[in-house]
Design a protein around this motif. Structure first.
Motif, mmCIF file in Angstrom:
data_model
loop_
_atom_site.group_PDB
_atom_site.id
_atom_site.type_symbol
_atom_site.label_atom_id
_atom_site.label_comp_id
_atom_site.label_asym_id
_atom_site.label_seq_id
_atom_site.Cartn_x
_atom_site.Cartn_y
_atom_site.Cartn_z
ATOM 1 N N ASP A 240 -0.162 8.112 3.361
ATOM 2 C CA ASP A 240 -1.486 7.498 3.364
ATOM 3 C C ASP A 240 -1.906 7.234 4.824
ATOM 4 O O ASP A 240 -1.102 6.725 5.622
ATOM 5 C CB ASP A 240 -1.446 6.177 2.592
ATOM 6 C CG ASP A 240 -2.818 5.521 2.510
ATOM 7 O OD1 ASP A 240 -3.616 5.919 1.654
ATOM 8 O OD2 ASP A 240 -3.082 4.613 3.343
ATOM 9 N N PRO A 241 -3.164 7.601 5.219
ATOM 10 C CA PRO A 241 -3.597 7.421 6.617
ATOM 11 C C PRO A 241 -3.463 5.985 7.110
ATOM 12 O O PRO A 241 -3.088 5.753 8.268
ATOM 13 C CB PRO A 241 -5.074 7.856 6.582
ATOM 14 C CG PRO A 241 -5.172 8.775 5.414
ATOM 15 C CD PRO A 241 -4.194 8.261 4.404
ATOM 16 N N CYS A 242 -3.771 4.994 6.247
ATOM 17 C CA CYS A 242 -3.658 3.599 6.652
ATOM 18 C C CYS A 242 -2.207 3.242 6.998
ATOM 19 O O CYS A 242 -1.950 2.547 7.984
ATOM 20 C CB CYS A 242 -4.166 2.685 5.533
ATOM 21 S SG CYS A 242 -5.931 2.847 5.210
ATOM 22 N N VAL A 243 -1.281 3.724 6.175
ATOM 23 C CA VAL A 243 0.136 3.435 6.400
ATOM 24 C C VAL A 243 0.608 4.070 7.700
ATOM 25 O O VAL A 243 1.312 3.440 8.512
ATOM 26 C CB VAL A 243 0.976 3.939 5.210
ATOM 27 C CG1 VAL A 243 2.473 3.760 5.501
ATOM 28 C CG2 VAL A 243 0.590 3.204 3.930
ATOM 29 N N LYS A 244 0.187 5.314 7.949
ATOM 30 C CA LYS A 244 0.593 6.004 9.176
ATOM 31 C C LYS A 244 0.078 5.284 10.423
ATOM 32 O O LYS A 244 0.799 5.097 11.401
ATOM 33 C CB LYS A 244 0.062 7.441 9.151
ATOM 34 C CG LYS A 244 0.848 8.370 8.237
ATOM 35 C CD LYS A 244 0.350 9.801 8.394
ATOM 36 C CE LYS A 244 1.219 10.764 7.605
ATOM 37 N NZ LYS A 244 0.780 12.170 7.781
ATOM 38 N N ILE B 263 0.843 -1.205 0.000
ATOM 39 C CA ILE B 263 0.000 0.000 0.000
ATOM 40 C C ILE B 263 0.877 1.254 0.000
ATOM 41 O O ILE B 263 0.606 2.216 -0.733
ATOM 42 C CB ILE B 263 -0.930 0.004 1.233
ATOM 43 C CG1 ILE B 263 -1.916 -1.154 1.156
ATOM 44 C CG2 ILE B 263 -1.686 1.330 1.350
ATOM 45 C CD1 ILE B 263 -2.780 -1.308 2.398
ATOM 46 N N GLU B 264 1.953 1.228 0.788
ATOM 47 C CA GLU B 264 2.836 2.397 0.858
ATOM 48 C C GLU B 264 3.516 2.656 -0.480
ATOM 49 O O GLU B 264 3.695 3.817 -0.886
ATOM 50 C CB GLU B 264 3.882 2.193 1.961
ATOM 51 C CG GLU B 264 4.786 3.396 2.161
ATOM 52 C CD GLU B 264 5.735 3.215 3.328
ATOM 53 O OE1 GLU B 264 6.449 4.181 3.671
ATOM 54 O OE2 GLU B 264 5.757 2.099 3.912
ATOM 55 N N SER B 265 3.888 1.586 -1.177
ATOM 56 C CA SER B 265 4.545 1.764 -2.481
ATOM 57 C C SER B 265 3.600 2.378 -3.509
ATOM 58 O O SER B 265 4.044 3.066 -4.431
ATOM 59 C CB SER B 265 5.075 0.425 -2.986
ATOM 60 O OG SER B 265 3.993 -0.475 -3.254
ATOM 61 N N LYS B 266 2.298 2.142 -3.346
ATOM 62 C CA LYS B 266 1.314 2.665 -4.302
ATOM 63 C C LYS B 266 0.743 4.015 -3.871
ATOM 64 O O LYS B 266 0.538 4.907 -4.702
ATOM 65 C CB LYS B 266 0.168 1.662 -4.479
ATOM 66 C CG LYS B 266 0.575 0.361 -5.147
ATOM 67 C CD LYS B 266 -0.624 -0.571 -5.294
ATOM 68 C CE LYS B 266 -0.239 -1.852 -5.998
ATOM 69 N NZ LYS B 266 -1.385 -2.796 -6.130
ATOM 70 N N GLU B 267 0.488 4.172 -2.566
ATOM 71 C CA GLU B 267 -0.196 5.375 -2.092
ATOM 72 C C GLU B 267 0.743 6.389 -1.445
ATOM 73 O O GLU B 267 0.350 7.535 -1.220
ATOM 74 C CB GLU B 267 -1.290 4.987 -1.081
ATOM 75 C CG GLU B 267 -2.276 3.952 -1.593
ATOM 76 C CD GLU B 267 -3.106 4.468 -2.764
ATOM 77 O OE1 GLU B 267 -3.264 5.698 -2.877
ATOM 78 O OE2 GLU B 267 -3.588 3.639 -3.555
#
Length: 338
Positions: free
Chosen positions: A48-52, A40-44
């Motif tokens: 990104d709130p989910c990554v944080k 997800i981090e590589s794409k967003e």
């Protein structure tokens, strides 16, 4: 790892439970869930709130993370049951239709009265329904275009509705009325603890059909109020001269004391409406309603639950059959004058 987070078909609590199972590290101390969020981090991107949120979660120690995971999986374990998955992985109820002025709808929510294992699903449904209705009311100027009534029979047994004490405080302004029905005040206080008083204070109309609960009858007695009575006391002495004296005094007493309420006839009820004197009247006889013939009990071809032996038919009525009581009850007796 093929997890399509943005796929609507995978946006459900079953998928959340499955993701939690991927949080356990393997022998190489790597968790599958780490790979999901790396993707997800590589794409967003890292903002990104989910990554944080996931990175803040990973700051906890190993034992703390394990405790968090076990607790979360336990809470969501019922979503591994196939029937629960079938019920929650797709939306077949368009809750927004309840705000449509051209749509006549009624939603029946039927749950077991002995098994409370899945009552949380009902509580989730009500929470979503209120959220959707409030949002629709906001779009329509603050109120729904047509009144919506919610009859919450066995209110204390349907599962705790989150923030219900706040919801019931504002529903009327959205053109929504809520009718919680329960056996005693103790049930509500047991389910909602301190919030129970807020819920009860927001009920402008109380209908008492009878009961033996001491807490309930005491509360009702206090709400009904007091009256003034003329107490006459006579005193006679028996002697050669003989004498008699009588004294009168005005005293206050409850219109109906707790023990009188507990012994109230099954044919009577008491209605309290904010701003009006309380009144006592006969219960509405369901069989006399012009639409009674359409009910299951009146149709011999459908399942019929006969009254218990020795129980008059007019008292063998469920609580929900009194929803129109205020408009149909004949000859109410005002308690303040009777």
């Amino acid at each position: 790892v093929k997890v399509h987070i943005k796929d609507p078909a995978e946006q459900n609590l079953t998928k959340v439970a499955e993701l939690l199972l991927m949080a356990n590290p393997d022998q190489s101390n790597k968790a599958e869930l780490d790979e999901v969020f790396n993707e997800i981090e590589s794409k967003e991107g890292s903002q990104d709130p989910c990554v944080k949120l996931y990175k803040s979660y990973k700051l906890a120690g190993e034992k703390t993370l394990q405790s968090i995971n076990i607790s979360a999986v336990t809470k969501l374990s019922k979503f591994f049951i196939k029937e629960v998955q079938d019920l929650t992985t797709k939306d077949e109820i368009n809750l927004r239709e309840f705000a449509n002025p051209d749509s006549k709808m009624i939603l029946y929510v039927i749950i077991s009265d002995t098994d409370s294992s899945f009552n949380f699903l009902v509580a989730m449904l009500y929470q979503q329904l209120f959220d959707v209705l409030f949002e629709e009311a906001r779009k329509k100027g603050g109120r729904l275009p047509v009144p919506l009534r919610m009859l919450l029979d066995e209110f204390a047994n349907i599962g705790k509705i989150p923030n219900f004490e706040s919801i019931i405080s504002v529903v009327r302004s959205r053109n929504i009325s809520v009718v919680p029905i329960f056996q005693s005040l103790a049930q509500v206080k047991n389910a909602y603890d301190k919030a129970a008083d807020i819920i009860l204070d927001n009920c402008d109309t109380w209908i008492f059909l009878g009961g033996q609960s001491t807490d309930t009858t005491k509360e009702m007695s206090g709400k009904i109020g007091k009256t003034t009575i003329d107490l006459s006391i006579g005193n006679r002495t028996y002697s050669r001269e003989g004498s008699y004296s009588e004294s009168n005094s005005l005293i206050q007493r409850d219109l109906m004391m707790s023990d009188e309420l507990s012994k109230m006839s099954d044919d009577d009820l008491i209605v309290l409406i904010r701003g009006y004197d309380p009144y006592k009247g006969p219960k509405f006889v369901l069989e006399e309603h012009p639409n009674y013939k359409y009910l299951e009990d009146a149709n011999e071809n459908l399942y019929y639950n006969p009254p218990k032996i020795g129980t008059p038919a007019k008292t063998n009525i469920e609580l929900r059959d009194y929803i129109c009581l205020l408009y149909t009850s004949p000859s109410p007796r005002d308690l303040s004058t009777s």
